[in-house]
Write a protein that holds these residues in place. Sequence first.
Motif, PDB file in Angstrom:
ATOM      1  N   PRO A 313       9.774   6.736   0.877  1.00  0.00           N
ATOM      2  CA  PRO A 313       8.324   6.908   0.696  1.00  0.00           C
ATOM      3  C   PRO A 313       7.879   5.943  -0.408  1.00  0.00           C
ATOM      4  CG  PRO A 313       9.522   9.007   0.652  1.00  0.00           C
ATOM      5  CD  PRO A 313      10.522   7.902   0.471  1.00  0.00           C
ATOM      6  N   VAL A 314       7.026   4.999  -0.045  1.00  0.00           N
ATOM      7  CA  VAL A 314       6.662   3.922  -0.964  1.00  0.00           C
ATOM      8  C   VAL A 314       5.234   4.110  -1.484  1.00  0.00           C
ATOM      9  CG1 VAL A 314       6.262   1.432  -1.180  1.00  0.00           C
ATOM     10  CG2 VAL A 314       8.239   2.267   0.129  1.00  0.00           C
ATOM     11  N   SER A 315       5.101   4.033  -2.807  1.00  0.00           N
ATOM     12  CA  SER A 315       3.778   3.993  -3.445  1.00  0.00           C
ATOM     13  C   SER A 315       3.596   2.621  -4.059  1.00  0.00           C
ATOM     14  CB  SER A 315       3.698   5.030  -4.574  1.00  0.00           C
ATOM     15  OG  SER A 315       3.858   6.331  -4.072  1.00  0.00           O
ATOM     16  N   VAL A 316       2.396   2.087  -3.941  1.00  0.00           N
ATOM     17  CA  VAL A 316       2.125   0.789  -4.556  1.00  0.00           C
ATOM     18  C   VAL A 316       1.029   0.956  -5.607  1.00  0.00           C
ATOM     19  CG1 VAL A 316       2.913  -0.569  -2.597  1.00  0.00           C
ATOM     20  CG2 VAL A 316       0.521   0.168  -2.678  1.00  0.00           C
ATOM     21  N   LEU A 317       1.166   0.221  -6.699  1.00  0.00           N
ATOM     22  CA  LEU A 317       0.245   0.429  -7.814  1.00  0.00           C
ATOM     23  C   LEU A 317      -1.103  -0.237  -7.571  1.00  0.00           C
ATOM     24  CD1 LEU A 317      -0.058   1.750 -10.488  1.00  0.00           C
ATOM     25  CD2 LEU A 317       1.014  -0.194 -11.584  1.00  0.00           C
ATOM     26  N   ALA A 318      -1.081  -1.391  -6.898  1.00  0.00           N
ATOM     27  CA  ALA A 318      -2.329  -2.134  -6.705  1.00  0.00           C
ATOM     28  C   ALA A 318      -2.699  -2.136  -5.230  1.00  0.00           C
ATOM     29  CB  ALA A 318      -2.196  -3.559  -7.218  1.00  0.00           C
ATOM     30  N   SER A 319      -3.974  -1.991  -4.979  1.00  0.00           N
ATOM     31  CA  SER A 319      -4.480  -1.925  -3.607  1.00  0.00           C
ATOM     32  C   SER A 319      -4.163  -3.192  -2.826  1.00  0.00           C
ATOM     33  CB  SER A 319      -5.994  -1.698  -3.668  1.00  0.00           C
ATOM     34  OG  SER A 319      -6.571  -1.702  -2.406  1.00  0.00           O
ATOM     35  N   VAL A 320      -4.008  -4.313  -3.516  1.00  0.00           N
ATOM     36  CA  VAL A 320      -3.711  -5.562  -2.811  1.00  0.00           C
ATOM     37  C   VAL A 320      -2.382  -5.475  -2.076  1.00  0.00           C
ATOM     38  CG1 VAL A 320      -2.675  -6.629  -4.854  1.00  0.00           C
ATOM     39  CG2 VAL A 320      -3.523  -8.062  -3.033  1.00  0.00           C
ATOM     40  N   THR A 321      -1.497  -4.590  -2.501  1.00  0.00           N
ATOM     41  CA  THR A 321      -0.207  -4.443  -1.823  1.00  0.00           C
ATOM     42  C   THR A 321      -0.301  -3.481  -0.646  1.00  0.00           C
ATOM     43  OG1 THR A 321       0.682  -4.642  -4.069  1.00  0.00           O
ATOM     44  CG2 THR A 321       2.274  -4.257  -2.332  1.00  0.00           C
ATOM     45  N   ASN A 322      -1.438  -2.812  -0.489  1.00  0.00           N
ATOM     46  CA  ASN A 322      -1.538  -1.797   0.558  1.00  0.00           C
ATOM     47  C   ASN A 322      -1.350  -2.367   1.957  1.00  0.00           C
ATOM     48  OD1 ASN A 322      -2.227   1.042   1.363  1.00  0.00           O
ATOM     49  ND2 ASN A 322      -3.825  -0.066   2.475  1.00  0.00           N
ATOM     50  N   GLN A 323      -1.882  -3.552   2.211  1.00  0.00           N
ATOM     51  CA  GLN A 323      -1.712  -4.074   3.567  1.00  0.00           C
ATOM     52  C   GLN A 323      -0.240  -4.355   3.862  1.00  0.00           C
ATOM     53  OE1 GLN A 323      -3.869  -7.613   4.748  1.00  0.00           O
ATOM     54  NE2 GLN A 323      -3.473  -7.224   6.914  1.00  0.00           N
ATOM     55  N   GLU A 324       0.488  -4.847   2.886  1.00  0.00           N
ATOM     56  CA  GLU A 324       1.930  -5.013   3.110  1.00  0.00           C
ATOM     57  C   GLU A 324       2.581  -3.654   3.388  1.00  0.00           C
ATOM     58  OE1 GLU A 324       4.364  -7.183   0.447  1.00  0.00           O
ATOM     59  OE2 GLU A 324       3.147  -8.993   0.497  1.00  0.00           O
ATOM     60  N   LEU A 325       2.185  -2.637   2.661  1.00  0.00           N
ATOM     61  CA  LEU A 325       2.768  -1.316   2.888  1.00  0.00           C
ATOM     62  C   LEU A 325       2.476  -0.847   4.313  1.00  0.00           C
ATOM     63  CD1 LEU A 325       4.247   1.209   2.026  1.00  0.00           C
ATOM     64  CD2 LEU A 325       2.178   1.978   0.848  1.00  0.00           C
ATOM     65  N   VAL A 326       1.240  -1.054   4.750  1.00  0.00           N
ATOM     66  CA  VAL A 326       0.885  -0.699   6.130  1.00  0.00           C
ATOM     67  C   VAL A 326       1.786  -1.450   7.113  1.00  0.00           C
ATOM     68  CG1 VAL A 326      -0.907  -0.985   7.898  1.00  0.00           C
ATOM     69  CG2 VAL A 326      -1.506  -0.076   5.638  1.00  0.00           C
ATOM     70  N   SER A 327       1.962  -2.732   6.893  1.00  0.00           N
ATOM     71  CA  SER A 327       2.717  -3.551   7.839  1.00  0.00           C
ATOM     72  C   SER A 327       4.208  -3.197   7.816  1.00  0.00           C
ATOM     73  CB  SER A 327       2.528  -5.035   7.517  1.00  0.00           C
ATOM     74  OG  SER A 327       1.158  -5.382   7.523  1.00  0.00           O
ATOM     75  N   TYR A 328       4.745  -2.968   6.632  1.00  0.00           N
ATOM     76  CA  TYR A 328       6.173  -2.629   6.535  1.00  0.00           C
ATOM     77  C   TYR A 328       6.436  -1.247   7.142  1.00  0.00           C
ATOM     78  CZ  TYR A 328       7.484  -6.842   3.949  1.00  0.00           C
ATOM     79  OH  TYR A 328       7.741  -8.148   3.605  1.00  0.00           O
ATOM     80  N   ALA A 329       5.489  -0.318   6.948  1.00  0.00           N
ATOM     81  CA  ALA A 329       5.659   1.014   7.546  1.00  0.00           C
ATOM     82  C   ALA A 329       5.479   0.961   9.066  1.00  0.00           C
ATOM     83  CB  ALA A 329       4.663   2.000   6.934  1.00  0.00           C
ATOM     84  N   TRP A 330       4.742  -0.011   9.525  1.00  0.00           N
ATOM     85  CA  TRP A 330       4.507  -0.211  10.963  1.00  0.00           C
ATOM     86  C   TRP A 330       5.768  -0.774  11.625  1.00  0.00           C
ATOM     87  CZ3 TRP A 330      -0.496  -3.557  12.160  1.00  0.00           C
ATOM     88  CH2 TRP A 330      -0.369  -4.301  13.334  1.00  0.00           C
ATOM     89  N   ILE A 331       6.573  -1.506  10.887  1.00  0.00           N
ATOM     90  CA  ILE A 331       7.759  -2.158  11.447  1.00  0.00           C
ATOM     91  C   ILE A 331       9.067  -1.436  11.089  1.00  0.00           C
ATOM     92  CG2 ILE A 331       9.167  -4.272  11.352  1.00  0.00           C
ATOM     93  CD1 ILE A 331       6.689  -4.583  13.108  1.00  0.00           C
ATOM     94  N   PHE A 332       9.267  -1.109   9.846  1.00  0.00           N
ATOM     95  CA  PHE A 332      10.530  -0.488   9.424  1.00  0.00           C
ATOM     96  C   PHE A 332      10.490   1.026   9.649  1.00  0.00           C
ATOM     97  CE2 PHE A 332      11.262  -4.314   6.765  1.00  0.00           C
ATOM     98  CZ  PHE A 332      12.634  -4.479   6.935  1.00  0.00           C
ATOM     99  N   PRO A 333      11.419   1.586  10.430  1.00  0.00           N
ATOM    100  CA  PRO A 333      11.424   3.037  10.646  1.00  0.00           C
ATOM    101  C   PRO A 333      11.600   3.835   9.348  1.00  0.00           C
ATOM    102  CG  PRO A 333      12.836   1.942  12.258  1.00  0.00           C
ATOM    103  CD  PRO A 333      12.422   0.896  11.262  1.00  0.00           C
TER     104      PRO A 333
END
Lengths: 430, 430, 430
Positions: A313-333
């Motif tokens: 479960p990944v939390s990111v401190l800055a909103s700019v990283t949110n799109q990467e989090l979306v994309s990584y969660a979309w690809i990595f199970p």
Amino acid sequence: MSAALKTRLFDELNSHVLIDPHTHINPHSPASETLADILGYHYYTELAHSAGMPQSRIEDATLTPKEKVGRLVEGLGHLDNTVQLSWLLEAARELFGVELDRIDASNWESLYDAAQKKFDQPDWEEQVLRLSKLEAVFLTNDFDDALEGFDTGRYVPCLRTDDLVFHLAKPAVRQRLQACSATSIDSLANLQVALRQRFEHFTAHQVRACAISLPPHFTPQRVSDAAASSALDKVLAQNEEASEQERATVGYWIFWKLAEFCAEFRLPFDLMIGVNRAVYPAGVFQGQDLYDSRVSLIQYRELFNAFPSVTFPVSVLASVTNQELVSYAWIFPNVVCNGHWWYSNTPSFIRRDLQARLEAVPRNKIVGYYSDMYKLEFALPKFAMFKRCLASVLAEHFVESMGWSEQRAVELGLQTLRGNVESLFYAQSR
Amino acid sequence: MSAALKTRLFDELNSHVLIDPHTHINPHSPASETLADILGYHYYTELAHSAGMPQSRIEDATLTPKEKVGRLVEGLGHLDNTVQLSWLLEAARELFGVELDRIDASNWESLYDAAQKKFDQPDWEEQVLRLSKLEAVFLTNDFDDALEGFDTGRYVPCLRTDDLVFHLAKPAVRQRLQACSATSIDSLANLQVALRQRFEHFTAHQVRACAISLPPHFTPQRVSDAAASSALDKVLAQNEEASEQERATVGYWIFWKLAEFCAEFRLPFDLMIGVNRAVYPAGVFQGQDLYDSRVSLIQYRELFNAFPSVTFPVSVLASVTNQELVSYAWIFPNVVCNGHWWYSNTPSFIRRDLQARLEAVPRNKIVGYYSDMYKLEFALPKFAMFKRCLASVLAEHFVESMGWSEQRAVELGLQTLRGNVESLFYAQSR
Amino acid sequence: MSAALKTRLFDELNSHVLIDPHTHINPHSPASETLADILGYHYYTELAHSAGMPQSRIEDATLTPKEKVGRLVEGLGHLDNTVQLSWLLEAARELFGVELDRIDASNWESLYDAAQKKFDQPDWEEQVLRLSKLEAVFLTNDFDDALEGFDTGRYVPCLRTDDLVFHLAKPAVRQRLQACSATSIDSLANLQVALRQRFEHFTAHQVRACAISLPPHFTPQRVSDAAASSALDKVLAQNEEASEQERATVGYWIFWKLAEFCAEFRLPFDLMIGVNRAVYPAGVFQGQDLYDSRVSLIQYRELFNAFPSVTFPVSVLASVTNQELVSYAWIFPNVVCNGHWWYSNTPSFIRRDLQARLEAVPRNKIVGYYSDMYKLEFALPKFAMFKRCLASVLAEHFVESMGWSEQRAVELGLQTLRGNVESLFYAQSR
């Protein structure tokens, strides 16, 4: 967007009992004892300081709780636009029954006294949990926490590992590890024994997650035992005088070992990515940390690939990283979106980041929210802020734009608020 | 924003026939043959895998199309919040005449059969194009594509060059280049001859663009022939064992040469910036790529300055780069905003990125959208998603806030959807 | 959001007289003399050039003002979607009394003539200020500006220091410094004397801020006098042939010295962070600068800690840095959010960045807006754009979501528009 629709969705979401999957609650003293416990929350002290109040005026150790509140109130006028202050007003209204537009010299003492009457009731902890609709809250336990004297069903152990990864060069940390694990920290092999012992201890006490906060430059990597052993020898001999490289090598080895134990003990590993500690060392307690938003989840590529059986479960401190989090969660199970952390925990960032997640990440991989609170009284206003954002996204995107029924939208909301907390953190037992 | 206004604008935008300026359509098999062609789109396989379905279950080569669909349907429940799944439902409704809220075990077979009836009609390709209001779609052609056997007016050739820039160290790639160009790839001079021959071949077949996708670290630079020649010798001798530096030198030289040929042959050069390939190598087919959002268009400074006569339609993978794209298109005459790519192709990112473009970039420099599709059936729902975002920006910003007439707003929308595709890609011929 | 509410808030905000805390006004010629002064603003020349007009056509030195306007008008059709062009239309309506939807060949001459009638009125400057509700505007003064011949109460001096920090290696810059300070720039000690003399000169003329724009890589650091002295010797001997390292060392020393003088002379130090100069050298005048958005305020950590008594009003060029600005202003007492700069000065970025600030930064630390204008006629439309964004955030977030009264929301808005300009820049005197 229809305001009535949003209100209906909020009310529906708000009628369910939740589990808070990350807090800093002390299970031996979960609720506040005076209003100073609430106004002493770093959000208020750091903002009051930032707005002009000297640190010495805030952190004078000789103050009584009431004096401390009185001083902080002098600075609140400058904060009355902030969402952080709105949490306090919402807590006052919903928990203490005091309806205020502002807190100032004219009314703070009556608020103080009204709150005190609540705090002094013997079942106040129970009342807060019931009013806040919480059935369990996750803790942030030091690795040497005995985990005794509280109900681990209600206050759920979580193994926090920052000290192990980042501060093993400090003799005091090693002594704590040695003492709690009954293992001499004199070799890599024994360090591993001690770490395993901690996982066994936490597992015996119903731990639900391992967790760590990480600086922006951190890039997990597999370190050979030989390299780690050599670096550990230096660290054992020189403590914090060991080179940055040697300390980092030991830290990366430990981090990787923690991930291995998470796999073995079947624990999720919460990663809270992006904080620089003590950027403003003259700041108030807990009000010194900031960040460099130039961080990427590509730094975690090797880790995510190496541990397919561990949920991160990944939390990111800055909103700019949110799109990467979306994309990584979309690809990595094994990558899951986890809440809205700290500097991204304000309505406009939550609203934006949450919609991006709900549009593109499978619904079973989004943990909606955690409060990060130190005292129980903050769960209610913080979760309410989140639920308003969630109701807004559900109303605007799912009901109005996608044509969903309200019931279907609420089901999605509740899955992120509660269902996924159960499926991701309680997989072995519920 | 008035919902009725937005609907009127959408309907108006949706009544016009468009050209899709970037797809992966196979012109010899443009439409789907079974529903497995649609559910096999990487968006569904990767999301189903991310949500928990093992790769082996999805990519079992022995499955019939119907079995494959049946398996994937088991995973769709976890995706029903995603916009990607909504494309499938919109295609089912608009193309196959099947209205569904969800696809699940109870209804997928009837959808499968209804779709099959459409696919089996001899003019299905024509029907899809007509229903999708498309008159032409751009292709993504390998450099050695013969470009024969199809109507290049409808299926427009586009020279894709990733293999040349990034994979020339592979003997198979050089053999393909040698074979199609009838030139021995044994020296820099001959490599240039072969590249030129490819531009001549594509130009003879009505090519409308050269295109490439680029990793985040890529920083185009002019490489001397001497340095390139020396590096090429190593690459020819050692193939993928040549050093990263040598392979990169050859790649940069080729990239620059491609830009020179774009100038000479008057072709736009589509740059798709920011993808890291195979970040998750255990992922499903086409579901392994991710990115590092720390990329800047400053890396393209030398390129944009060196080729003022070449139009660069630029796509960025992460929304964080959108503001740079807006600013670079606002300053550089040869930089054009091009669509909403891949991980930024969801409504909230489109909405935000599009408004930033429409507020500050000259209207003749914004290419609204391309579908990136592999099968024709996806144009309709993907373009519809975009047109809804576009209608929303036009309604809220231009009509309501700027006071424009609806007609004027629609004209702006259509220019980005169609007019600029013509003026930028058909400059030589229409 | 209720449109009527937003309009009421805008009207209320718009009824107050303001101070513009950053412009490029020439106090000896503050208002336009012809429409060419307005259409010659780099926003129009660079956008017209980007949309296709050759630089030579725009910058032909033989053109009369009217010819120049006529040429630029040919390119405006491509820009009519941009907010930049809307400033021109709003100025035409509100200042010249000419109501137009578009400016084109059919109407530009009548606009030109109507505007000229205004410009030719002897009190036009007074009229513009009154119509724009401005009582004072801050200037951007070269370090060697005599600061004479104008009312420093209305046109407020501001010491701009880019030349000192970044261009001291140019003999012409040193000669200017030597001349104005009557100090020979031949040693570090004398350089310091000259710098101090400039602060004394500006202080004697009611300076209200020191200011500088900074490239993305800039990372302020304390440099020893010994290192600076050695580097300065090289710079004095070799001018721009001195190494980049030596020139940077001198620049960092000067920057730090400026901060020390800001502390001593009690001046705020405006930091405008993130611009790369001359990225597109073939662009039109002032239309050549762009940026690399990969910048972090962590680069300013040492500076912010070293100068607790200096207020740093910080502007960031790219919206991606806004969250860091919010967080740093939330923690550091001496960091203040300052306006919406250049490429972030369009409605969707303002709206988003402003809400993030108003949600989480103490209200006394947000400077709402500055116009950055070169001619007075731009204050009205640019401030109007900002006030619309502000009214929107106040209406949606504060009144509708937080339940504030309209009066309270307006007070917050006015504090950012006016109150904080006074408290932060006039601390010593008002």
